[in-house]
Design a protein around this motif. Sequence first.
Motif: not given
Lengths: 141, 115
Positions: A5-6, A16-18, A84-89, A128-132
Amino acid sequence: MTVHNLYIFDRNGNCLYYNEWNRKKQAGISKEEEFKLMYGMLFSIRSFVSKMSPLDMKEGFLSFQTSKYRLHYYETPSGLKFVLNTDLSVTNARDTLQHIYNFLSLSSLCKNKIRFKTLYLFSNSVDSCVRQEYNLTQSGC
Amino acid sequence: MTVHNLYIFDRNGNCLYYNEWNRKKQAGISKEEEFKLMYGMLFSIRSFVSKMSPLDMKEGFLSFQTSKYRLHYYETPSGLKFVLNTDLSVTNARDTLQHIYSNVRHTHTHTHTHL
């Protein structure tokens, strides 16, 4: 590579955005409380990290990790805060977040500041940005 | 590879051990306040990290980093908490801290210190 998530906050702490692409566990509190907790806690963490630093700081807090996820923090010169939360990679999301911010800055949405009527368009742009950036499929992985 | 400093807390938050090997900047508060801040803040961070986790947690908070240092956190089964600050070349201090704990425990087996 997974993006969970972001959050994007303005300099006053307003969210502003989630968006979430892959979140298996909720915080158990309302979104409003969650945004306040996220912003407030990061504010404290940044202050603590700076105070307890064994070296003179250049930049401050960048990220933390558990055995399963990593939280990345990026603050723009204008005071926008990306979380931004991501996996460890994903070891360093700074460049990615900077790209997203630059892309948004170029568009007229940011030039006029974020107004409610443009929030929907802004939302789609960020998505779109995040997906890209992370080559996400529809499922968010 | 640089190790800056190490704190060891017991499960009640008392600082059992502190040492620094390479610290260029102090916190600007007394050591007593510094230990309380370190322990208290890590307590909050661990709780926060768990609450905001997008996944079910197995282990919790492990480390955080800035552009210059990394703080590593390791908690033993007995509740001892190790907090180690290093440069960024140290990516995972868990094994090291575990070794330190094992050695210290072994050394103190015959004293009354409950580790």
